[in-house]
Design a protein around this motif. Structure first.
Motif, short mmCIF file in Angstrom:
data_model
loop_
_atom_site.label_atom_id
_atom_site.label_comp_id
_atom_site.label_asym_id
_atom_site.label_seq_id
_atom_site.Cartn_x
_atom_site.Cartn_y
_atom_site.Cartn_z
N SER A 172 1.35 9.08 -9.22
CA SER A 172 3.44 9.53 -8.93
C SER A 172 3.06 8.53 -7.99
O SER A 172 2.86 7.89 -7.10
N ASN A 173 4.76 8.25 -7.24
CA ASN A 173 5.59 7.46 -6.69
C ASN A 173 5.86 8.53 -5.27
O ASN A 173 6.84 7.98 -3.60
N MET A 224 -5.19 15.36 -7.27
CA MET A 224 -5.12 14.34 -6.70
C MET A 224 -4.70 12.81 -7.95
O MET A 224 -4.01 12.26 -7.25
N LEU A 225 -5.36 13.73 -8.86
CA LEU A 225 -5.00 11.69 -9.77
C LEU A 225 -3.61 12.28 -9.87
O LEU A 225 -2.42 11.31 -10.43
N MET A 265 0.72 -1.77 -0.23
CA MET A 265 -0.04 0.16 0.04
C MET A 265 0.84 0.65 -0.03
O MET A 265 2.08 1.08 0.69
N GLN A 266 0.63 2.62 -0.45
CA GLN A 266 1.07 4.02 -1.05
C GLN A 266 0.22 4.14 0.05
O GLN A 266 -1.54 4.70 -0.48
N ALA A 267 -0.05 4.79 1.10
CA ALA A 267 0.00 6.75 1.73
C ALA A 267 -0.05 7.69 1.42
O ALA A 267 1.54 8.49 1.31
N LYS A 268 -0.55 8.35 1.22
CA LYS A 268 -0.29 9.88 0.45
C LYS A 268 -1.58 10.92 0.79
O LYS A 268 -2.47 10.83 1.53
N ASN A 325 8.31 14.78 -1.77
CA ASN A 325 8.70 13.22 -0.85
C ASN A 325 7.93 13.84 0.68
O ASN A 325 7.60 14.76 0.44
N PRO A 326 7.86 12.95 1.79
CA PRO A 326 7.61 13.33 2.95
C PRO A 326 8.74 14.49 3.32
O PRO A 326 9.52 14.89 3.19
#
Length: 253
Positions: free
Chosen positions: A224-225, A218-219, A175-178, A242-243
């Protein structure tokens, strides 16, 4: 059959995000308090693609028992993307803010989002292709005068989601969290934040995006990564990053 779940879908960014994901061929679960608005959204989605399945869930997520009940209602649905968009703001000096409204804002902006994120991660962290997108704000990275408590709720959303994203990466989860951080956006947000009925962005707010523009951003984040999709408060350009917050690993190498 997989679904994209969107809370706060009856208007604004949530509404436009539903249309944007529908245009990508995504089946939807749309949740909000106003059933009639969700029915209208479902009709608009079916104009885009009549073959899509759209499930409506009426839910007041400012009450924790409703949050758990909402997630339990998704038990037999395979979720691909979960978008925690439900939330609202407040503009008042801290000493003058209406505490019943603030209590509701804390429950919706923070408690509901944390519960739903945690349950989704628990069930889907190792499912290929899953994404969690939590909607924060530019006010989740900058404190705005007369919106201190609101910004604090969004600092929580940003820090929680960035931290979760890195935790998932450390665990090797699929899972990716964004986190999406809009700046001023033409929605019903200002009406509720200011306790007004017909706030006009045009001529009042120097710069803002439309809800559709934010759904498109949002899309971009979804594709994206990167972990953070944020609108620059000065240029109003959308940036993928990045974070931003520091993260200290529990087991530094």
């Amino acid at each position: 059959m997989k679904y994209t779940v969107i809370t706060g879908a009856s208007s604004g960014i949530g509404y436009e995000a539903a249309l944007a994901f529908a245009a990508r061929g995504k089946n939807l679960v749309i949740a909000a308090r106003r059933t009639q608005k969700l029915e209208e959204l479902k009709s608009e989605v079916q104009k885009i693609n009549s073959e899509l399945d759209v499930i409506i869930r009426e839910a007041d997520l400012s009450l924790n028992e409703n949050v758990y009940a909402f997630y339990e209602s998704l038990e037999n649905i395979e979720i691909e993307t979960f978008i925690n968009n439900a939330g609202f703001g407040n503009f008042d000096p801290v000493g003058e803010q209406k505490l019943p409204k603030i209590e509701t804002m804390l429950r919706l902006n923070n408690e509901a989002l944390t519960i739903l994120s945690s349950l989704f991660v628990r069930d889907y962290a190792n499912v290929e292709g899953t994404q969690l997108i939590n909607v924060s704000s530019g006010g989740g990275y900058t404190i705005v005068a007369d919106a201190v408590t609101y910004c604090a709720t969004k600092f929580f959303v940003s820090a929680f989601t960035e931290g979760l994203a890195q935790e998932l990466q450390e665990q090797g989860a699929k899972m990716q969290a964004k986190v999406l951080a809009p700046a001023a956006t033409e929605t019903e947000f200002a009406n509720r934040a200011r306790d007004e009925d017909n706030f006009e962005y045009e001529g009042t707010v120097p710069q803002f995006h439309t809800a559709k523009e934010m759904a498109d951003f949002m899309l971009d984040l979804y594709d994206s990564n990167k972990v953070v999709g944020i609108v620059d408060g000065n240029t109003y350009e959308f940036q993928l990053k990045n974070p931003i917050y520091p993260y200290v690993t529990r087991n530094p190498k």
